[in-house]
Design a protein around this motif. Structure first.
Motif, short mmCIF file in Angstrom:
data_model
loop_
_atom_site.label_atom_id
_atom_site.label_comp_id
_atom_site.label_asym_id
_atom_site.label_seq_id
_atom_site.Cartn_x
_atom_site.Cartn_y
_atom_site.Cartn_z
N ARG A 136 -12.45 -0.31 2.89
CA ARG A 136 -11.61 0.59 2.12
C ARG A 136 -11.11 -0.09 0.84
NH1 ARG A 136 -12.27 5.31 2.45
NH2 ARG A 136 -10.09 5.94 2.13
N PRO A 137 -10.74 0.69 -0.19
CA PRO A 137 -10.18 0.09 -1.41
C PRO A 137 -8.92 -0.72 -1.14
CG PRO A 137 -10.78 2.39 -1.77
CD PRO A 137 -10.90 2.15 -0.30
N GLU A 138 -8.11 -0.25 -0.18
CA GLU A 138 -6.96 -0.99 0.29
C GLU A 138 -6.64 -0.50 1.70
OE1 GLU A 138 -3.33 -0.33 -1.83
OE2 GLU A 138 -3.64 1.83 -2.03
N ALA A 139 -6.03 -1.38 2.48
CA ALA A 139 -5.68 -1.03 3.86
C ALA A 139 -4.51 -1.90 4.30
CB ALA A 139 -6.88 -1.22 4.79
N HIS A 140 -3.90 -1.53 5.43
CA HIS A 140 -2.72 -2.27 5.88
C HIS A 140 -2.67 -2.30 7.41
CE1 HIS A 140 1.19 -3.82 4.08
NE2 HIS A 140 1.29 -4.08 5.39
N ILE A 141 -2.37 -3.48 7.93
CA ILE A 141 -2.14 -3.67 9.36
C ILE A 141 -0.68 -4.06 9.55
CG2 ILE A 141 -2.68 -5.07 11.40
CD1 ILE A 141 -5.45 -5.59 10.09
N VAL A 142 0.03 -3.31 10.39
CA VAL A 142 1.41 -3.63 10.73
C VAL A 142 1.49 -3.83 12.24
CG1 VAL A 142 3.81 -2.85 10.72
CG2 VAL A 142 2.29 -2.20 8.86
N ASN A 143 1.95 -5.01 12.65
CA ASN A 143 2.12 -5.30 14.06
C ASN A 143 3.61 -5.47 14.37
OD1 ASN A 143 -0.62 -5.19 14.57
ND2 ASN A 143 -0.91 -7.39 14.33
N ILE A 144 4.08 -4.69 15.34
CA ILE A 144 5.49 -4.76 15.72
C ILE A 144 5.67 -5.83 16.78
CG2 ILE A 144 7.51 -3.49 16.52
CD1 ILE A 144 6.32 -2.37 13.93
N SER A 145 6.33 -6.91 16.41
CA SER A 145 6.69 -7.96 17.36
C SER A 145 8.08 -7.61 17.91
CB SER A 145 6.64 -9.33 16.68
OG SER A 145 7.03 -10.35 17.58
N SER A 146 9.00 -8.52 17.86
CA SER A 146 10.36 -8.30 18.38
C SER A 146 11.19 -9.51 17.98
CB SER A 146 10.32 -8.18 19.90
OG SER A 146 11.62 -8.24 20.46
N MET A 147 12.52 -9.36 18.02
CA MET A 147 13.31 -10.58 17.84
C MET A 147 13.11 -11.48 19.06
SD MET A 147 17.28 -9.32 18.17
CE MET A 147 17.90 -8.34 19.54
N MET A 179 0.84 -1.19 0.00
CA MET A 179 0.00 0.00 0.00
C MET A 179 0.88 1.25 0.00
SD MET A 179 -2.83 1.26 2.84
CE MET A 179 -1.62 1.97 3.99
N LYS A 180 0.71 2.09 -0.97
CA LYS A 180 1.42 3.36 -0.98
C LYS A 180 0.81 4.27 0.08
CE LYS A 180 4.12 2.05 -4.22
NZ LYS A 180 5.51 1.68 -3.85
N VAL A 181 1.65 4.92 0.86
CA VAL A 181 1.17 5.65 2.03
C VAL A 181 0.70 7.07 1.71
CG1 VAL A 181 2.63 4.29 3.56
CG2 VAL A 181 3.49 6.48 2.67
N GLU A 182 1.02 7.58 0.55
CA GLU A 182 0.62 8.95 0.21
C GLU A 182 -0.90 9.11 0.26
OE1 GLU A 182 1.29 12.29 -3.33
OE2 GLU A 182 1.98 10.23 -3.60
N ASP A 183 -1.34 10.15 0.97
CA ASP A 183 -2.75 10.49 1.13
C ASP A 183 -3.54 9.50 1.97
OD1 ASP A 183 -2.45 12.82 -0.41
OD2 ASP A 183 -2.76 11.69 -2.27
N LYS A 184 -2.88 8.53 2.57
CA LYS A 184 -3.57 7.57 3.43
C LYS A 184 -3.68 8.11 4.86
CE LYS A 184 -4.08 4.24 0.38
NZ LYS A 184 -3.38 4.78 -0.80
N ILE A 185 -4.68 7.62 5.60
CA ILE A 185 -4.85 7.96 7.01
C ILE A 185 -4.38 6.77 7.82
CG2 ILE A 185 -6.48 8.56 8.83
CD1 ILE A 185 -7.84 9.22 5.54
N ILE A 186 -3.30 6.95 8.58
CA ILE A 186 -2.65 5.83 9.26
C ILE A 186 -2.53 6.11 10.75
CG2 ILE A 186 -0.56 4.40 9.39
CD1 ILE A 186 -0.07 5.09 6.44
N PHE A 243 -11.00 12.57 10.21
CA PHE A 243 -10.41 12.45 8.87
C PHE A 243 -11.38 11.97 7.80
CE2 PHE A 243 -6.19 12.20 11.12
CZ PHE A 243 -5.60 13.27 10.48
N GLY A 244 -12.50 11.37 8.21
CA GLY A 244 -13.47 10.88 7.25
C GLY A 244 -13.29 9.42 6.87
N ALA A 245 -12.12 8.85 7.19
CA ALA A 245 -11.83 7.45 6.85
C ALA A 245 -10.58 7.03 7.63
CB ALA A 245 -11.62 7.28 5.36
N VAL A 246 -10.21 5.77 7.48
CA VAL A 246 -8.96 5.28 8.06
C VAL A 246 -8.46 4.13 7.19
CG1 VAL A 246 -10.17 3.71 9.66
CG2 VAL A 246 -7.81 4.46 10.17
N ASP A 247 -7.15 4.12 6.90
CA ASP A 247 -6.59 3.18 5.92
C ASP A 247 -5.56 2.21 6.49
OD1 ASP A 247 -7.85 4.38 3.50
OD2 ASP A 247 -6.64 6.11 4.11
#
Length: 267
Positions: free
Chosen positions: A132-143, A1-8, A80-84
């Motif tokens: 949403r048309p596209e969205a992304h979930i990032v979860n920070i784990s650890s080594m 997902m390109k981050v430009e103009d996204k609400i993160i 923001f009207g939405a969330v991506d």
């Protein structure tokens, strides 16, 4: 997902990796919801970015509070009207002591923030992401989420739970427009010890860690690149990458190696 103009949404955006993620995403023309338990730190982040509320919404939130986590998506959408997307970055470590010496109060606190906080926010936002048309979930784990570190066993267990949660979400969502990434950072030069309420680390430990630690700016760059390339999994830092390989080759040897290294550190 390109981050430009996204609400993160970025949790832990008041310092460390979270702050650098927010700043980098803003530079790439994303709009940010900065979440942190310390509102003053979020304001510092926004001032550093030199943006107003129309680009950076600061939300003081204890992510381990499920009711408040459930209410966050509507606040974001109202603004923001939405969330991506969301980067579940906020986390704390435990005291550097064995499980036998840890109180249940601390065990619960570490799990509530690191695992349940991530789970609550993911579940709260997921129905909106699926619209949403596209969205992304990032979860920070650890080594510490794939290789054990003596004295951080409960922290590692919580981060291992984040790892499996994220990989399970990937499997469940792979035929949808929602992409999922799990991140395993190594040693990063942040103030997580102080933010976890453990005070400042001893000078010897600080010096040893500083030699190996990756800058949070570089860590943020790697994570944002992973989002834009829809990576399934990413290790951040040479130490995480090397230990990942070593653990795959021989889990027992890797565990013994880490035990020796930890015994040399004075926390």
């Amino acid at each position: 997902m390109k981050v430009e103009d996204k609400i993160i949404v970025v949790t832990g955006a008041g310092s460390g990796i979270g702050r650098e993620l927010a700043l980098l995403l803003l530079q790439k023309n994303a709009n940010i919801v900065g979440v942190d338990i310390h509102l003053d730190k979020l304001i510092e982040t926004r001032e550093m970015a030199k943006v107003a509320e129309d680009r950076f919404l600061a939300v003081s939130l204890d992510i381990s509070n499920r009711e408040k986590a459930d209410a966050l998506p509507l606040e974001v959408i109202k603004h923001f009207g939405a969330v991506d997307g969301i980067i579940n970055n906020a986390g704390i470590i435990q005291h550097f002591i064995p499980v036998n010496d840890l109180s249940y109060e601390e065990i619960n606190r570490v799990f509530n923030v690191n695992f349940f906080g991530t789970l609550y926010l993911t579940k709260a936002f997921l129905p909106h992401f699926l619209q949403r048309p596209e969205a992304h979930i990032v979860n920070i784990s650890s080594m510490g989420g794939f290789i054990p570190f003596p004295g951080q066993t409960i922290y590692g267990a919580a981060k291992a739970a984040v790892k499996l949660l994220t990989e399970g979400l990937y499997a469940e969502l792979k035929n949808t427009q929602v992409k999922v990434t799990v991140v395993h950072p190594g040693a990063i030069a942040t103030n997580i010890t102080e933010n976890s309420g453990l005070g400042k680390p001893k000078m010897e430990a600080n010096a040893n860690q500083a030699k190996m630690a990756l800058s949070p700016i570089k860590a943020a760059e790697i994570i944002v690149k992973a989002i834009e390339n829809n990576k399934y999994r990413v290790t951040v830092g040479k130490d995480a990458t090397i230990l990942d390989l070593l653990y795959r080759l021989s889990p027992r040897m890797a565990t013994n190696f880490i035990g020796k290294m930890m015994s040399k550190m004075k926390m």
